[in-house]
Write a protein that holds these residues in place. Structure first.
Motif, short mmCIF file in Angstrom:
data_model
loop_
_atom_site.label_atom_id
_atom_site.label_comp_id
_atom_site.label_asym_id
_atom_site.label_seq_id
_atom_site.Cartn_x
_atom_site.Cartn_y
_atom_site.Cartn_z
N ASP A 176 6.95 -3.58 5.41
CA ASP A 176 6.19 -2.70 6.30
C ASP A 176 4.78 -3.24 6.53
O ASP A 176 4.27 -3.20 7.66
CB ASP A 176 6.10 -1.29 5.71
N ASN A 177 4.16 -3.73 5.47
CA ASN A 177 2.79 -4.24 5.61
C ASN A 177 2.75 -5.51 6.46
O ASN A 177 1.86 -5.67 7.30
CB ASN A 177 2.19 -4.52 4.23
N LYS A 234 0.29 -5.06 15.03
CA LYS A 234 -0.94 -4.32 15.36
C LYS A 234 -1.62 -4.91 16.59
O LYS A 234 -2.43 -4.25 17.23
CB LYS A 234 -1.89 -4.30 14.16
N HIS A 261 3.89 -8.59 -0.94
CA HIS A 261 3.67 -7.71 0.20
C HIS A 261 4.94 -6.94 0.49
O HIS A 261 6.05 -7.44 0.29
CB HIS A 261 3.31 -8.53 1.46
N HIS A 268 3.33 -4.49 10.06
CA HIS A 268 2.14 -3.84 10.60
C HIS A 268 1.11 -4.85 11.06
O HIS A 268 0.55 -4.75 12.16
CB HIS A 268 1.52 -2.90 9.57
N HIS A 269 0.85 -5.84 10.22
CA HIS A 269 -0.22 -6.79 10.54
C HIS A 269 0.19 -7.80 11.61
O HIS A 269 -0.66 -8.52 12.13
CB HIS A 269 -0.68 -7.50 9.27
N VAL A 324 -1.65 4.12 4.23
CA VAL A 324 -2.79 3.28 3.87
C VAL A 324 -2.54 1.87 4.38
O VAL A 324 -1.45 1.33 4.20
CB VAL A 324 -3.01 3.26 2.34
N GLU A 325 -3.54 1.26 5.03
CA GLU A 325 -3.39 -0.11 5.50
C GLU A 325 -3.55 -1.08 4.33
O GLU A 325 -4.54 -1.03 3.60
CB GLU A 325 -4.41 -0.43 6.59
N GLY A 326 -2.59 -1.96 4.18
CA GLY A 326 -2.62 -2.90 3.07
C GLY A 326 -3.38 -4.18 3.40
O GLY A 326 -3.90 -4.36 4.51
N ASP A 332 1.94 4.98 1.45
CA ASP A 332 2.19 5.43 2.81
C ASP A 332 0.88 5.91 3.46
O ASP A 332 0.11 6.65 2.85
CB ASP A 332 3.20 6.57 2.82
N PRO A 356 0.81 -1.22 0.00
CA PRO A 356 0.00 0.00 0.00
C PRO A 356 0.85 1.27 0.00
O PRO A 356 2.04 1.25 0.33
CB PRO A 356 -0.78 -0.12 1.31
N GLN A 405 -4.37 -7.81 4.49
CA GLN A 405 -3.91 -8.62 5.61
C GLN A 405 -3.39 -9.96 5.10
O GLN A 405 -4.09 -10.66 4.37
CB GLN A 405 -5.07 -8.83 6.58
#
Length: 327
Positions: free
Chosen positions: A257-258, A265, A254, A261-262, A130-132, A128, A126, A134
């Motif tokens: 960073d994505n 989180k 992916h 994040h997942h 924006v959540e990509g 910057d 995604p 899962q």
């Protein structure tokens, strides 16, 4: 920039040490006995790891052939090292999984694995802010399941398969305020049971509860976008299977960073002081080529910029009977 890695080792007298590895060789980091403590000291001083290494000073050359190489990260309480991972993250990674699961059904519709993979292709990198998409996620175990370089990967007696998964793993410590801090990256073998997984994709969780191995070094700094190497299986001194191994964001659906994040989180993965080893997935499996491994086979995984390979033989654990007692 010259790639810099950290290695944990034990001298012949049992003393632990940390070495910085670069093109000039391995040099002891003066005063350091673990990567974890070195990372904590760097955080406390507001330094990068490279700055902390330079500040500690050169404790002398280390001959890696004369010391015992340890896993590149550990925790004095193994319950506070968590091993997890994610799959279907690499371009081409869905082919083997889709074939595996499609064989169990006649419906021509895309399998859940293919749907998950396509979600990553469409939304795994995604912009910057924006959540990509899962990704798939799984738990492997705690620090007791991380084996040392060269040590056997023990497959449970009840396992249906003992298969390699060559991957890059991110190594993290959770800071005192709950912030995940990446120490670096390691080359690893996310050991799995693909026959169990093939039986039903809902058994993926079972298939991943296995030991795992990391190579001896943690690469500090950024991971190159294009990581290329090889994965092979050696039996009785002869290579019986070998295939190129690709990783890095250029070969992934992916972004790192994505994926980070997942994982982070979830608040339970931000417990101060914990260490995380998080595998980023692969697209290379000997199982997809019909290889059946056996006890004594040696998995070898190598990829630049890592200077040292991952190398571990397969062993089969003794069968155990568990009887639950009632109080």
């Amino acid at each position: 920039m010259v790639a810099l890695s950290l290695i944990q080792f034990r001298d012949s007298d049992g003393t632990r040490g940390v070495a910085a590895l670069d093109d000039t060789g391995a040099h002891r980091v003066a005063g350091a006995t673990s990567v974890l403590e070195l990372a904590k000291a760097a955080i406390a001083a507001g330094q990068s790891l490279a700055e902390a290494i330079a500040a500690a000073g050169d404790g002398g050359t280390v001959d890696l052939d004369t010391v015992e190489l340890l896993a590149p990260i550990d925790h004095p309480d193994t319950a506070h090292l968590l091993m997890t991972g994610t799959g279907l993250t690499h371009l081409g990674s869905a082919e083997g999984r889709d074939k595996m699961h499609r064989a169990a059904k006649e419906n021509p519709e895309p399998t859940d694995s293919m749907k998950m993979f396509l979600m990553g292709v469409e939304g795994g990198k995604p912009a910057d802010g924006v959540e990509g998409a899962q990704p798939e996620w799984f738990y492997k175990g705690d620090g007791s399941q991380l084996v040392a370089p060269g040590a056997p990967l023990q497959s449970p007696a009840f396992a249906k398969d003992a298969g390699e998964e060559p991957e890059i793993a991110g190594i993290y410590i959770i800071d005192a305020d709950g912030t995940p801090v990446r120490i670096g990256f390691a080359l690893g073998n996310e050991f799995s049971d693909h026959v169990t997984e093939r039986g039903n994709y809902l058994w993926l969780a079972h298939s991943k509860l296995r030991q795992a191995a990391l190579g001896p070094e943690i690469l500090i700094g950024d991971l190159p976008a294009d990581v290329r190497g090889a994965s092979r299986i050696v039996r009785d001194g002869k290579t019986i299977w070998e295939k190129p191994f690709l990783s890095g964001e250029a070969n992934m659906s992916h972004s790192l960073d994505n994926l980070e994040h997942h994982h982070f989180k979830y608040g339970l993965f931000r417990r101060p002081g914990d260490v995380h080893v998080h595998f980023f997935g692969t697209a290379t499996l000997s199982f997809s080529d019909g290889v059946q491994t056996q006890a004594g086979d040696v998995f070898e995984i190598e990829a630049a910029p890592f200077r040292l390979p991952v190398s571990n033989p397969i062993a089969i654990a003794e069968a155990t009977t568990v009887q639950v007692k009632a109080l």
